[in-house]
Design an enzyme around this catalytic site. Sequence first.
Site, PDB file in Angstrom:
ATOM      1  N   ASP A  35      25.585  51.341  12.247  1.00  0.00           N
ATOM      2  CA  ASP A  35      25.237  50.056  11.653  1.00  0.00           C
ATOM      3  C   ASP A  35      26.475  49.200  11.363  1.00  0.00           C
ATOM      4  OD1 ASP A  35      26.243  51.632   9.673  1.00  0.00           O
ATOM      5  OD2 ASP A  35      24.665  51.225   8.212  1.00  0.00           O
ATOM      6  N   HIS A 239      47.162  47.648  31.812  1.00  0.00           N
ATOM      7  CA  HIS A 239      46.357  47.339  30.627  1.00  0.00           C
ATOM      8  C   HIS A 239      46.375  48.510  29.645  1.00  0.00           C
ATOM      9  CE1 HIS A 239      43.840  43.952  32.693  1.00  0.00           C
ATOM     10  NE2 HIS A 239      45.082  43.595  32.431  1.00  0.00           N
ATOM     11  N   ASP A 256      52.526  42.893  25.523  1.00  0.00           N
ATOM     12  CA  ASP A 256      51.676  41.803  26.007  1.00  0.00           C
ATOM     13  C   ASP A 256      50.682  41.520  24.891  1.00  0.00           C
ATOM     14  OD1 ASP A 256      49.872  40.109  27.280  1.00  0.00           O
ATOM     15  OD2 ASP A 256      49.909  41.223  29.168  1.00  0.00           O
ATOM     16  N   ASP A 267      49.064  33.861  25.352  1.00  0.00           N
ATOM     17  CA  ASP A 267      49.197  35.096  26.147  1.00  0.00           C
ATOM     18  C   ASP A 267      50.659  35.239  26.529  1.00  0.00           C
ATOM     19  OD1 ASP A 267      48.846  37.274  27.776  1.00  0.00           O
ATOM     20  OD2 ASP A 267      47.577  36.278  29.256  1.00  0.00           O
ATOM     21  N   HIS A 346      49.518  42.736  40.969  1.00  0.00           N
ATOM     22  CA  HIS A 346      48.682  41.649  40.446  1.00  0.00           C
ATOM     23  C   HIS A 346      49.268  40.308  40.860  1.00  0.00           C
ATOM     24  CE1 HIS A 346      51.598  40.738  37.197  1.00  0.00           C
ATOM     25  NE2 HIS A 346      51.713  42.046  37.045  1.00  0.00           N
ATOM     26  N   HIS A 350      47.115  33.203  35.636  1.00  0.00           N
ATOM     27  CA  HIS A 350      45.698  32.864  35.523  1.00  0.00           C
ATOM     28  C   HIS A 350      45.574  31.659  34.610  1.00  0.00           C
ATOM     29  CE1 HIS A 350      45.883  34.769  31.524  1.00  0.00           C
ATOM     30  NE2 HIS A 350      46.480  35.791  32.106  1.00  0.00           N
ATOM     31  N   HIS A 357      41.597  34.828  30.063  1.00  0.00           N
ATOM     32  CA  HIS A 357      41.460  34.608  31.503  1.00  0.00           C
ATOM     33  C   HIS A 357      40.432  33.489  31.644  1.00  0.00           C
ATOM     34  CE1 HIS A 357      42.876  39.003  32.377  1.00  0.00           C
ATOM     35  NE2 HIS A 357      43.876  38.187  32.109  1.00  0.00           N
ATOM     36  N   GLU A 381      53.440  35.243  35.005  1.00  0.00           N
ATOM     37  CA  GLU A 381      53.714  36.599  34.541  1.00  0.00           C
ATOM     38  C   GLU A 381      54.058  37.568  35.671  1.00  0.00           C
ATOM     39  OE1 GLU A 381      50.207  38.774  33.197  1.00  0.00           O
ATOM     40  OE2 GLU A 381      48.981  36.993  33.556  1.00  0.00           O
ATOM     41  N   TYR A 385      56.895  47.262  38.459  1.00  0.00           N
ATOM     42  CA  TYR A 385      56.465  48.526  37.844  1.00  0.00           C
ATOM     43  C   TYR A 385      56.780  49.674  38.797  1.00  0.00           C
ATOM     44  CZ  TYR A 385      53.688  44.732  35.897  1.00  0.00           C
ATOM     45  OH  TYR A 385      53.290  43.525  35.382  1.00  0.00           O
ATOM     46  N   ARG A 403      57.620  43.178  32.593  1.00  0.00           N
ATOM     47  CA  ARG A 403      56.831  41.977  32.845  1.00  0.00           C
ATOM     48  C   ARG A 403      57.266  40.914  31.846  1.00  0.00           C
ATOM     49  NH1 ARG A 403      52.175  44.059  32.681  1.00  0.00           N
ATOM     50  NH2 ARG A 403      51.335  43.501  30.630  1.00  0.00           N
ATOM     51  N   GLU A 405      55.983  36.986  30.606  1.00  0.00           N
ATOM     52  CA  GLU A 405      54.859  36.064  30.735  1.00  0.00           C
ATOM     53  C   GLU A 405      54.984  34.929  29.733  1.00  0.00           C
ATOM     54  OE1 GLU A 405      49.962  36.287  30.684  1.00  0.00           O
ATOM     55  OE2 GLU A 405      51.138  37.818  29.643  1.00  0.00           O
TER      56      GLU A 405
END
Length: 427
Positions: A35, A239, A256, A267, A346, A350, A357, A381, A385, A403, A405
């Site tokens: 709940d 991610h 990130d 972002d 990638h 975006h 996104h 970005e 890797y 990375r 960004e």
Amino acid sequence: MDRQVFARRRERLMERMEGGVAVLPNASVSLRNRDVEYPFRPNSDFLYLTGFTEPDAVAVLVPDHPEHRYLLFVPPKDPAKEVWTGIRAGVEGAERDYGADKAYSLDELDDVLPELLADRERLYVHFGREPEFDRKVTGWLNATRAKERQGVRAPEVLVDVEDLLHEMRLIKGPEELERMREAARISAEAHRRAQEVCRPGMHEYQIQAEMEYVFHYDGAERPAYPSIVAGGANACVLHYTENRAPLNDGDLLLIDAGCEVEGYAADITRTFPVGDTVTGAQRQVWDIVLAAQKAAIDQVRPGHTFDDYHQAALRVLVQGMVDLDLLEGEVDGLIERGEFRDFYMHRTGHWLGLDVHDVGRYKVAADHWRTLEPGMVLTVEPGLYIPPDAEDVHPELRGIGVRLEDDIHVTDGEPENLTAEAPKERP
């Protein structure tokens, strides 16, 4: 945001509609477990058009109605329930505070909507996103069709309202940019805080806590997405959100993370050393990614396409992969064959806005990328890797993930970097 902003947006949408009726639902509360509910966040399309933030409401636009072109169906006021969950606008508040020409209690929706659909050719709705709402749409259409013997016609054309609405959302107005700049400012401050407090022996979750403290303390409602705080080889998981590992001296830390202000997202990704030193291999990877990002940002100008800045970053990254002996061959051939994808899997960015996104087509035809226009906001970005188990790679490079960004506003001239205040130059 001033209610007139939402009114202008509704007018723009209705001008693009070919008559008919548009029906847009807000999100519902979702259970986290048993709940306990997830914190509620409105549907972005609904929020964009109404500014109304209560769950389960439905907005209806009827461009040719003589009196009630904008209707809201809202949860009814319930004093006993409000003791537990807070004050609701109710029907009166929907008209008084949110500009509805006419408001109804939500429990009147099934009776009123078939009347609004009668003898209208088109119905504008979302398709395939909320199965329960799709079933309701079918029920309203069937209720209207049931009156055919009385001379009533149901809409014969169903139109995905996203095609119109998302093109509107792609170009940001001044009020939206104001909120995105504030989200960027707070997020950049959080990244500076993370870099100031980070020490070997801390854990990823402690850095996350420092950042999200800044988000909330400075007035953001929430993180715009689950924060990624990835030390060492964890940065090679794009991610990664476990955020439980210890931070080791000599590793890099990739973060990130961004916050949300009145629904609008920032972002940002930064990579920096956990300790005081940066190895030669880390420095090489970092410099390649930074050079790729700078080359890409320079391409974010009116008249260039959405793909141009990706290609600019990609050329720098692939040349860097050759220089690091990750790949062998000519850059053009490596790009054409996609051989870089083991280390860069990638695209370079975006759209950004109410969704991290954000909406809007990237291509306007199968083989034609969208041309950038002032008012668009996008991320840049690039990353590199190198998996820890990459056996054919020099050992010093294994497990390095970098990375960088930033959030870039397309202007009439130079790109505006909304997130430039977050440090990204290596020591």
